[in-house]
Motif scaffolding. Structure first.
Motif, PDB file in Angstrom:
ATOM      1  N   TYR A 195       0.955  -1.384   0.131  1.00  0.00           N
ATOM      2  CA  TYR A 195      -0.165  -0.184  -0.073  1.00  0.00           C
ATOM      3  C   TYR A 195       0.905   1.281  -0.014  1.00  0.00           C
ATOM      4  O   TYR A 195       1.817   1.224   0.816  1.00  0.00           O
ATOM      5  CB  TYR A 195      -0.907   0.088   1.268  1.00  0.00           C
ATOM      6  CG  TYR A 195      -1.793   1.231   1.297  1.00  0.00           C
ATOM      7  CD1 TYR A 195      -3.234   1.146   1.025  1.00  0.00           C
ATOM      8  CD2 TYR A 195      -1.179   2.119   2.012  1.00  0.00           C
ATOM      9  CE1 TYR A 195      -3.765   2.296   1.043  1.00  0.00           C
ATOM     10  CE2 TYR A 195      -2.209   3.597   2.064  1.00  0.00           C
ATOM     11  CZ  TYR A 195      -3.531   3.409   1.708  1.00  0.00           C
ATOM     12  OH  TYR A 195      -4.302   4.562   1.839  1.00  0.00           O
ATOM     13  N   SER A 196       0.680   2.282  -0.902  1.00  0.00           N
ATOM     14  CA  SER A 196       1.380   3.414  -0.892  1.00  0.00           C
ATOM     15  C   SER A 196       0.429   4.507  -1.326  1.00  0.00           C
ATOM     16  O   SER A 196      -0.738   4.450  -1.851  1.00  0.00           O
ATOM     17  CB  SER A 196       2.431   3.312  -2.144  1.00  0.00           C
ATOM     18  OG  SER A 196       1.798   3.242  -3.383  1.00  0.00           O
ATOM     19  N   SER A 197       0.717   5.610  -0.449  1.00  0.00           N
ATOM     20  CA  SER A 197      -0.064   6.893  -0.569  1.00  0.00           C
ATOM     21  C   SER A 197       0.901   8.180  -0.569  1.00  0.00           C
ATOM     22  O   SER A 197       2.346   7.966  -0.553  1.00  0.00           O
ATOM     23  CB  SER A 197      -0.770   7.007   0.509  1.00  0.00           C
ATOM     24  OG  SER A 197      -0.396   7.381   1.807  1.00  0.00           O
ATOM     25  N   GLN A 198       0.490   9.268  -0.419  1.00  0.00           N
ATOM     26  CA  GLN A 198       1.431  10.475  -0.282  1.00  0.00           C
ATOM     27  C   GLN A 198       2.282  10.440   0.763  1.00  0.00           C
ATOM     28  O   GLN A 198       3.447  10.994   0.696  1.00  0.00           O
ATOM     29  CB  GLN A 198       0.403  11.610  -0.326  1.00  0.00           C
ATOM     30  CG  GLN A 198       1.200  12.815  -0.479  1.00  0.00           C
ATOM     31  CD  GLN A 198       0.608  14.195  -0.205  1.00  0.00           C
ATOM     32  OE1 GLN A 198      -0.945  14.041  -0.437  1.00  0.00           O
ATOM     33  NE2 GLN A 198       1.072  15.266  -0.221  1.00  0.00           N
ATOM     34  N   TYR A 199       1.890   9.580   1.904  1.00  0.00           N
ATOM     35  CA  TYR A 199       2.362   9.866   3.276  1.00  0.00           C
ATOM     36  C   TYR A 199       3.245   8.517   3.480  1.00  0.00           C
ATOM     37  O   TYR A 199       4.136   8.663   4.278  1.00  0.00           O
ATOM     38  CB  TYR A 199       1.755  10.403   4.194  1.00  0.00           C
ATOM     39  CG  TYR A 199       0.983  11.634   3.886  1.00  0.00           C
ATOM     40  CD1 TYR A 199       1.817  12.885   4.092  1.00  0.00           C
ATOM     41  CD2 TYR A 199      -0.317  11.669   3.566  1.00  0.00           C
ATOM     42  CE1 TYR A 199       1.212  14.023   3.861  1.00  0.00           C
ATOM     43  CE2 TYR A 199      -0.880  13.089   3.262  1.00  0.00           C
ATOM     44  CZ  TYR A 199      -0.208  14.190   3.476  1.00  0.00           C
ATOM     45  OH  TYR A 199      -0.828  15.479   2.998  1.00  0.00           O
TER      46      TYR A 199
END
Length: 285
Positions: free
Chosen positions: A91-95
């Motif tokens: 899982y990857s996001s901006q943070y």
């Protein structure tokens, strides 16, 4: 926006995002996991006495739609997601860029719906999300001593290309949410005996009752479920678990960071390189 992939042990992946034949409709279980609190009742005392607590396993439920061609793409789902088999969710996001591993508990599909929906339950024995990047800290600093341009009449053996300095203590930062296990790597540049690493604040330590030769590596893994002590000498790995010093504890990296120092029984401690590796752990994303 986020990006999510599911990967099995063979490296096969299901990707969710732009251009993917799979569209996520719902994810449950990305928040901090629940805990079990153990208490006991005491006569004539209001409430109860706290005894212990533990974080429970995490269950992640993912629901996603199969786009056209449904029959073909459904087979692709079965190739990656298999009942009782290991799977990793990335899982990857901006943070955050994290992963968590678990086992497929169930897979359900609405075969005759206008758009087929797959509901997948992943049971994660280790409940924390792990940072994708391993953090590495070392007590050894190498200072360059070779500069251009230069002129020298010294023989090659007299030229100093760099100098190695061992620091006294090392502060290891933890940007995660919880305490975590560490991997301690000890590398002997010269013979030393009975290496020991301890937490400077708590004075807890872990040590190995062993004579290290030049070129030896001792690796101590204190992670939950991964505890081990091994020696690497001349390409041969040996189990040193039975050589742990009496009173040793499996050191953990505190959530707010820790300071580690090392010492030896005999020999020059400055010739023993200390490296500590860890992954930041998170309760939720």
């Amino acid at each position: 926006m986020f990006k999510l992939t599911l990967e099995n042990q063979a490296g096969d992946q299901l990707s969710f995002g732009h251009g993917s034949p799979f569209t996520i409709s719902e994810i449950d279980g990305l928040y901090p996991p629940s805990a079990t609190i153990n208490t006991s009742q005491i006569a004539m005392m209001d409430g109860a006495k706290f005894n212990s607590s533990k974080v429970n396993m995490r269950t992640i439920n993912i629901a996603f739609a199969i786009e056209y061609d449904a029959a073909k793409n459904r087979i692709e789902v079965f190739k990656v997601l298999k009942s009782k088999q290991w799977v990793q969710m990335n899982y990857s996001s901006q943070y955050r860029n994290v992963s968590i591993a678990g086992y497929i508990q169930s897979i359900e599909i609405t075969y005759f719906a206008m758009k087929q929906i797959v509901t997948c339950a992943i049971l994660c024995p280790s409940p924390y999300f792990k940072d994708a990047q391993e953090m590495i800290d070392s007590l050894v600093n190498i200072t360059g001593a070779f500069h251009f341009p230069f002129s020298s009449t010294a023989s090659p053996k007299q030229l100093i290309m760099g100098k190695i300095f061992n620091e006294i203590g090392m502060v290891v930062e933890n940007d995660g949410d919880v305490d975590t296990g560490i991997i301690i790597v000890l590398y002997a540049r010269q013979p030393v005996s009975n290496p020991k690493v301890y937490n400077y604040i708590t004075q807890d330590y872990i040590g190995v009752q062993y004579n290290m030769l030049a070129g030896d590596h001792i690796t101590i893994d204190t992670r939950q479920g991964e505890k081990s002590v091994t020696l690497l000498r001349n390409g041969v790995e040996t189990n040193l678990f039975n050589y742990l010093m009496e009173g040793s504890t499996w050191l953990q990296l505190d959530a707010n960071g820790s300071t580690f120092v090392h010492e030896v029984g005999t020999g020059d401690v400055s010739t023993l390189n200390l490296t500590i590796k860890h992954y930041n752990l998170y309760e939720g994303v």
